[in-house]
Write a protein that holds these residues in place. Structure first.
Motif, PDB file in Angstrom:
ATOM      1  N   SER A   1      32.238 -28.364  30.703  1.00  0.00           N
ATOM      2  CA  SER A   1      33.547 -27.713  30.736  1.00  0.00           C
ATOM      3  C   SER A   1      34.645 -28.736  31.015  1.00  0.00           C
ATOM      4  O   SER A   1      35.738 -28.638  30.500  1.00  0.00           O
ATOM      5  N   LYS A   2      34.295 -29.754  31.812  1.00  0.00           N
ATOM      6  CA  LYS A   2      35.284 -30.809  32.069  1.00  0.00           C
ATOM      7  C   LYS A   2      35.619 -31.555  30.786  1.00  0.00           C
ATOM      8  O   LYS A   2      36.762 -31.863  30.511  1.00  0.00           O
ATOM      9  N   GLU A   3      34.564 -31.839  30.014  1.00  0.00           N
ATOM     10  CA  GLU A   3      34.781 -32.558  28.759  1.00  0.00           C
ATOM     11  C   GLU A   3      35.647 -31.755  27.798  1.00  0.00           C
ATOM     12  O   GLU A   3      36.557 -32.276  27.176  1.00  0.00           O
ATOM     13  N   SER A   4      35.341 -30.478  27.699  1.00  0.00           N
ATOM     14  CA  SER A   4      36.109 -29.685  26.741  1.00  0.00           C
ATOM     15  C   SER A   4      37.551 -29.502  27.231  1.00  0.00           C
ATOM     16  O   SER A   4      38.475 -29.459  26.445  1.00  0.00           O
ATOM     17  N   ARG A   5      37.710 -29.473  28.557  1.00  0.00           N
ATOM     18  CA  ARG A   5      39.066 -29.380  29.092  1.00  0.00           C
ATOM     19  C   ARG A   5      39.848 -30.650  28.745  1.00  0.00           C
ATOM     20  O   ARG A   5      40.983 -30.592  28.351  1.00  0.00           O
ATOM     21  N   HIS A   6      39.147 -31.783  28.898  1.00  0.00           N
ATOM     22  CA  HIS A   6      39.784 -33.049  28.574  1.00  0.00           C
ATOM     23  C   HIS A   6      40.231 -33.070  27.115  1.00  0.00           C
ATOM     24  O   HIS A   6      41.337 -33.502  26.799  1.00  0.00           O
ATOM     25  N   ARG A   7      39.345 -32.582  26.255  1.00  0.00           N
ATOM     26  CA  ARG A   7      39.712 -32.516  24.825  1.00  0.00           C
ATOM     27  C   ARG A   7      40.949 -31.647  24.615  1.00  0.00           C
ATOM     28  O   ARG A   7      41.830 -31.987  23.860  1.00  0.00           O
ATOM     29  N   ASN A   8      40.978 -30.511  25.297  1.00  0.00           N
ATOM     30  CA  ASN A   8      42.139 -29.624  25.174  1.00  0.00           C
ATOM     31  C   ASN A   8      43.423 -30.320  25.587  1.00  0.00           C
ATOM     32  O   ASN A   8      44.443 -30.214  24.929  1.00  0.00           O
ATOM     33  N   MET A   9      43.367 -31.023  26.711  1.00  0.00           N
ATOM     34  CA  MET A   9      44.564 -31.686  27.230  1.00  0.00           C
ATOM     35  C   MET A   9      45.039 -32.761  26.267  1.00  0.00           C
ATOM     36  O   MET A   9      46.219 -32.932  26.050  1.00  0.00           O
ATOM     37  N   SER A  10      44.080 -33.508  25.691  1.00  0.00           N
ATOM     38  CA  SER A  10      44.467 -34.540  24.724  1.00  0.00           C
ATOM     39  C   SER A  10      45.140 -33.914  23.518  1.00  0.00           C
ATOM     40  O   SER A  10      46.129 -34.433  23.004  1.00  0.00           O
ATOM     41  N   ALA A  11      44.602 -32.794  23.086  1.00  0.00           N
ATOM     42  CA  ALA A  11      45.192 -32.103  21.928  1.00  0.00           C
ATOM     43  C   ALA A  11      46.625 -31.692  22.233  1.00  0.00           C
ATOM     44  O   ALA A  11      47.517 -31.834  21.401  1.00  0.00           O
ATOM     45  N   ILE A  12      46.842 -31.206  23.461  1.00  0.00           N
ATOM     46  CA  ILE A  12      48.189 -30.775  23.839  1.00  0.00           C
ATOM     47  C   ILE A  12      49.141 -31.969  23.868  1.00  0.00           C
ATOM     48  O   ILE A  12      50.262 -31.897  23.376  1.00  0.00           O
ATOM     49  N   ARG A  13      48.662 -33.105  24.406  1.00  0.00           N
ATOM     50  CA  ARG A  13      49.518 -34.307  24.453  1.00  0.00           C
ATOM     51  C   ARG A  13      49.901 -34.772  23.055  1.00  0.00           C
ATOM     52  O   ARG A  13      51.039 -35.117  22.803  1.00  0.00           O
ATOM     53  N   ASN A  14      48.917 -34.793  22.153  1.00  0.00           N
ATOM     54  CA  ASN A  14      49.211 -35.221  20.786  1.00  0.00           C
ATOM     55  C   ASN A  14      50.227 -34.322  20.109  1.00  0.00           C
ATOM     56  O   ASN A  14      51.081 -34.785  19.380  1.00  0.00           O
ATOM     57  N   ARG A  15      50.130 -33.041  20.395  1.00  0.00           N
ATOM     58  CA  ARG A  15      51.071 -32.091  19.821  1.00  0.00           C
ATOM     59  C   ARG A  15      52.480 -32.390  20.323  1.00  0.00           C
ATOM     60  O   ARG A  15      53.434 -32.323  19.574  1.00  0.00           O
ATOM     61  N   ASN A  16      52.584 -32.735  21.594  1.00  0.00           N
ATOM     62  CA  ASN A  16      53.906 -33.043  22.144  1.00  0.00           C
ATOM     63  C   ASN A  16      54.512 -34.261  21.477  1.00  0.00           C
ATOM     64  O   ASN A  16      55.708 -34.298  21.211  1.00  0.00           O
ATOM     65  N   THR A  17      53.680 -35.272  21.203  1.00  0.00           N
ATOM     66  CA  THR A  17      54.166 -36.462  20.508  1.00  0.00           C
ATOM     67  C   THR A  17      54.685 -36.088  19.125  1.00  0.00           C
ATOM     68  O   THR A  17      55.706 -36.593  18.671  1.00  0.00           O
ATOM     69  N   LYS A  18      53.988 -35.178  18.498  1.00  0.00           N
ATOM     70  CA  LYS A  18      54.376 -34.742  17.156  1.00  0.00           C
ATOM     71  C   LYS A  18      55.735 -34.025  17.177  1.00  0.00           C
ATOM     72  O   LYS A  18      56.576 -34.282  16.315  1.00  0.00           O
ATOM     73  N   ILE A  19      55.938 -33.151  18.145  1.00  0.00           N
ATOM     74  CA  ILE A  19      57.225 -32.445  18.169  1.00  0.00           C
ATOM     75  C   ILE A  19      58.363 -33.398  18.544  1.00  0.00           C
ATOM     76  O   ILE A  19      59.473 -33.252  18.066  1.00  0.00           O
ATOM     77  N   GLU A  20      58.053 -34.421  19.363  1.00  0.00           N
ATOM     78  CA  GLU A  20      59.075 -35.434  19.670  1.00  0.00           C
ATOM     79  C   GLU A  20      59.519 -36.154  18.406  1.00  0.00           C
ATOM     80  O   GLU A  20      60.705 -36.365  18.191  1.00  0.00           O
TER      81      GLU A  20
END
Ligand SMILES: [Zn+2]
Length: 161
Positions: free
Chosen positions: A6-25
């Motif tokens: 669950s920690k690993e999948s959470r980490h993946r989720n967080m990375s996905a969210i960060r990448n999305r933020n870079t994209k909207i920037e």
């Protein structure tokens, strides 16, 4: 074992969210560029390291991810595990954001918050509609402005916590 996964999948989720933020920037930068404004990005020597600074207009733009900055909108969902830890994290972030905005205003800058939900999700603006609003604000906006999802009952500065 279950916890590790669950920690690993959470980490993946967080990375996905960060990448999305870079994209909207990047998307907001393109709009500012298309508006013909000269700007700097990720300006380290200013409070909060603003995403975009348009010195000629004394204007600063932050592109805020709705999750990390605890925006009161449909894109924010409180994590169901470690909820207290997250709640405190969001509260601290919101406090830091406020302090940065105040510091920038004290320096004579105007500040615009462009929320992720204005660009992403069911109530997003059209790209041209959003670009127009950003341009309008840079030219004539008040000291603190924000742009959020079209149908948002909270036009900007409220948080879910
Ligand atoms: Zn939002």
């Amino acid at each position: 074992m279950a916890d590790v996964l669950s920690k690993e999948s959470r980490h993946r989720n967080m990375s996905a969210i960060r990448n999305r933020n870079t994209k909207i920037e990047r998307c907001v930068r393109r709009m500012v560029y298309a508006g013909g404004f000269k700007y700097r990005t990720n300006v380290r020597d200013m409070p909060g390291r603003p995403d975009i600074v348009i010195r000629q207009y004394r204007a600063v733009i932050f592109v805020n991810g709705c999750f990390w900055h605890g925006h009161d909108c449909h894109l924010f969902k409180m994590p169901e595990t470690d909820t207290e830890k997250w709640r405190n994290k969001f509260r601290r972030q919101i406090e830091v954001d406020k302090q940065n905005v105040n510091a920038l205003i004290d320096l004579g800058y105007r500040v615009l918050i462009v929320w992720e939900c204005s660009l992403r999700g069911k109530d997003r603006h059209t790209p041209s509609g959003l670009a127009e609003r950003i341009e309008e604000w840079v030219l004539r906006g008040a000291g603190l402005g924000s742009i959020a999802a079209l149908k948002s009952s909270n036009p900007g500065d409220t948080h879910k916590l």
